[in-house]
Scaffold this active site. Structure first.
Site, PDB file in Angstrom:
ATOM      1  N   GLU A  20       0.830  -1.202   0.000  1.00  0.00           N
ATOM      2  CA  GLU A  20       0.000   0.000   0.000  1.00  0.00           C
ATOM      3  C   GLU A  20       0.866   1.253   0.000  1.00  0.00           C
ATOM      4  OE1 GLU A  20      -3.989  -1.476   2.255  1.00  0.00           O
ATOM      5  OE2 GLU A  20      -2.395  -0.726   3.521  1.00  0.00           O
ATOM      6  N   CYS A  46       3.483   8.604   0.600  1.00  0.00           N
ATOM      7  CA  CYS A  46       3.997   7.750   1.664  1.00  0.00           C
ATOM      8  C   CYS A  46       4.215   6.367   1.046  1.00  0.00           C
ATOM      9  CB  CYS A  46       2.948   7.699   2.784  1.00  0.00           C
ATOM     10  SG  CYS A  46       3.355   6.575   4.095  1.00  0.00           S
ATOM     11  N   CYS A  52       6.245  -6.214   8.085  1.00  0.00           N
ATOM     12  CA  CYS A  52       7.286  -5.589   8.898  1.00  0.00           C
ATOM     13  C   CYS A  52       7.595  -6.521  10.062  1.00  0.00           C
ATOM     14  CB  CYS A  52       6.790  -4.242   9.423  1.00  0.00           C
ATOM     15  SG  CYS A  52       8.022  -3.353  10.395  1.00  0.00           S
ATOM     16  N   CYS A  91       5.274  -3.294  16.051  1.00  0.00           N
ATOM     17  CA  CYS A  91       4.709  -2.300  16.975  1.00  0.00           C
ATOM     18  C   CYS A  91       3.239  -2.646  17.232  1.00  0.00           C
ATOM     19  CB  CYS A  91       4.828  -0.901  16.378  1.00  0.00           C
ATOM     20  SG  CYS A  91       6.531  -0.456  16.022  1.00  0.00           S
ATOM     21  N   CYS A 118       0.285  -0.762  15.464  1.00  0.00           N
ATOM     22  CA  CYS A 118       0.367  -0.601  14.007  1.00  0.00           C
ATOM     23  C   CYS A 118      -0.241  -1.785  13.259  1.00  0.00           C
ATOM     24  CB  CYS A 118       1.835  -0.442  13.626  1.00  0.00           C
ATOM     25  SG  CYS A 118       2.139  -0.507  11.860  1.00  0.00           S
ATOM     26  N   CYS A 137      -1.563   6.958   9.347  1.00  0.00           N
ATOM     27  CA  CYS A 137      -0.310   6.470   9.916  1.00  0.00           C
ATOM     28  C   CYS A 137      -0.566   5.262  10.827  1.00  0.00           C
ATOM     29  CB  CYS A 137       0.329   7.601  10.699  1.00  0.00           C
ATOM     30  SG  CYS A 137       1.934   7.180  11.330  1.00  0.00           S
TER      31      CYS A 137
HETATM   32  S1  SF4 Z   1       5.082   1.354  12.992  1.00  0.00           S
HETATM   33 FE1  SF4 Z   1       4.451  -0.470  11.857  1.00  0.00          FE
HETATM   34  S2  SF4 Z   1       5.549  -0.389   9.898  1.00  0.00           S
HETATM   35 FE2  SF4 Z   1       6.555   1.063  11.332  1.00  0.00          FE
HETATM   36  S3  SF4 Z   1       8.199  -0.170  12.289  1.00  0.00           S
HETATM   37 FE3  SF4 Z   1       6.410  -0.356  13.651  1.00  0.00          FE
HETATM   38  S4  SF4 Z   1       5.385  -2.242  12.922  1.00  0.00           S
HETATM   39 FE4  SF4 Z   1       6.808  -1.610  11.311  1.00  0.00          FE
END
Ligand code: SF4
Length: 342
Positions: free
Chosen positions: A91, A104, A111, A115, A118, A333
């Site tokens: 995306e 972006c 990933c 986090c 996220c 975000c």
């Molecule tokens: S915010 Fe999301 S995309 Fe960014 S490093 Fe953390 S898990 Fe990965």
């Protein structure tokens, strides 16, 4: 020849060394591929103005920005999904600013940082994007959606410093004046703050390239709770790394602070945060949390956001309160990655 992976100099050298082709037309062909209407093998060959060199380049050209399979807009932000050649989907989000567009871009499929707030972090890690796939997002936005970017932020799916070689090569290609010509000071790499990656970035000496740290917490206890990466590398280590970063005069690092209700939004958190960044040249972006699906965390109220910003500002922190854009279509975000439901 994968044109989206090559700067002009590399393109020139490839033609010279690999095919004994050189001459004044090399620059014209490169410019044409990046700046004119969407080039394809056929349009290049059929162009009445095409030189022999153009036709030759067209015959060896590989141009695979991926296939845009979905475009959604909420009247402001536009999110598009690209299907890559191996079937993975990524995306990207176009954010309209006052006078230009910011794109972006993603740097990985998924990933590995994980986090907790996220959406992408919930996908797990699949693979790094190639340079072609990163540049391809900007290229496709330009030629398939008619959106010309002036700013690029590496804040989409993935941790850019975990794919640094491909990201840096993409930055070089995006920045090339004979190509897409996006100034380094308009390109931002966002990271959770990986020490080795930041140090490597510093050594590259790419003057003007912007660095952004996704901090989101005032201390290790809270940061480790919402960002497991902090258990491996502490906020003190990050602070020391930033203090050693060779910022140019008046240059700053962006600090992103996603404000989550009852997690990191109290008065004492603002005080701790202000003390933490005191000795670093920062601009703080406070972003109200956009809940991912099934999130255990809550968005702060408008009043709480304003209050937190005021506390920081009173401590002398340069602060920008970011409006959340694209929330309704999961394009804000921390919300990228729920592709099947996009
Ligand atoms: S915010 Fe999301 S995309 Fe960014 S490093 Fe953390 S898990 Fe990965």
């Amino acid at each position: 020849m994968k044109i989206l992976e090559l700067t002009f100099e590399e393109f020139r050298e490839t033609l010279q060394a690999g095919y004994r082709k050189s001459g004044d037309d090399v620059g014209r062909v490169y410019r044409s591929l990046f700046q004119n209407k969407a080039p394809s093998r056929n349009s290049a060959i059929d162009s009445p103005a095409a030189s022999e060199l153009f036709r030759f380049v067209a015959s060896i050209l590989e141009l695979n920005p991926g296939e845009i399979i979905s475009v959604k807009t909420d009247g402001e932000s536009t999110k598009f999904i690209t299907r890559l050649q191996d079937g993975h989907e990524i995306e990207s989000v176009v954010i309209p600013m006052a006078t230009h567009h910011t794109i972006c871009v993603s740097s990985q499929v998924g990933c590995r940082i994980g986090c907790r707030f996220c959406q992408t972090g919930q996908m797990g890690f699949h693979r790094n994007l190639t340079t072609e796939e990163i540049v391809g997002q900007v290229y496709a936005a330009k030629f398939k959606l008619g959106i010309e970017a002036r700013n690029i932020v590496f804040m989409g799916m993935g941790e850019p410093l975990d794919n640094l070689d491909n990201v840096i090569q993409a930055v070089r290609v995006l920045n090339d004046q004979r190509g897409l010509d996006i100034a380094l000071r308009h390109i931002t790499i966002s990271t959770v703050g990986k020490k080795a990656g930041i140090e490597k970035l510093a050594k590259l000496g790419m003057k003007g390239l912007r660095l952004s740290i996704s901090l989101n917490a005032p201390n290790d206890r809270i940061r480790a709770r919402i960002m497991p990466a902090n258990r491996i590398s502490s906020m003190k280590t990050l602070q020391t790394t930033l203090l050693q970063y060779p910022f140019a005069k008046k240059e700053t690092v962006f600090i992103t602070y996603v404000l989550i209700q009852k997690i990191n939004d109290a008065y004492e958190h603002a005080m701790e945060l202000a003390a933490y960044v005191k000795s670093i040249p920062v601009k703080m972006n406070v972003i109200p949390y956009n809940p991912r699906s099934s999130s255990p965390f809550l968005s702060p109220s408008e009043k709480e956001v304003r209050q937190f910003c005021d506390w920081l500002a009173e401590c002398g922190v340069f602060i920008r309160r970011r409006r959340t854009k694209g929330q309704d279509m999961m394009a804000a975000c921390g919300q990228l990655g729920k592709i099947s439901q996009s």
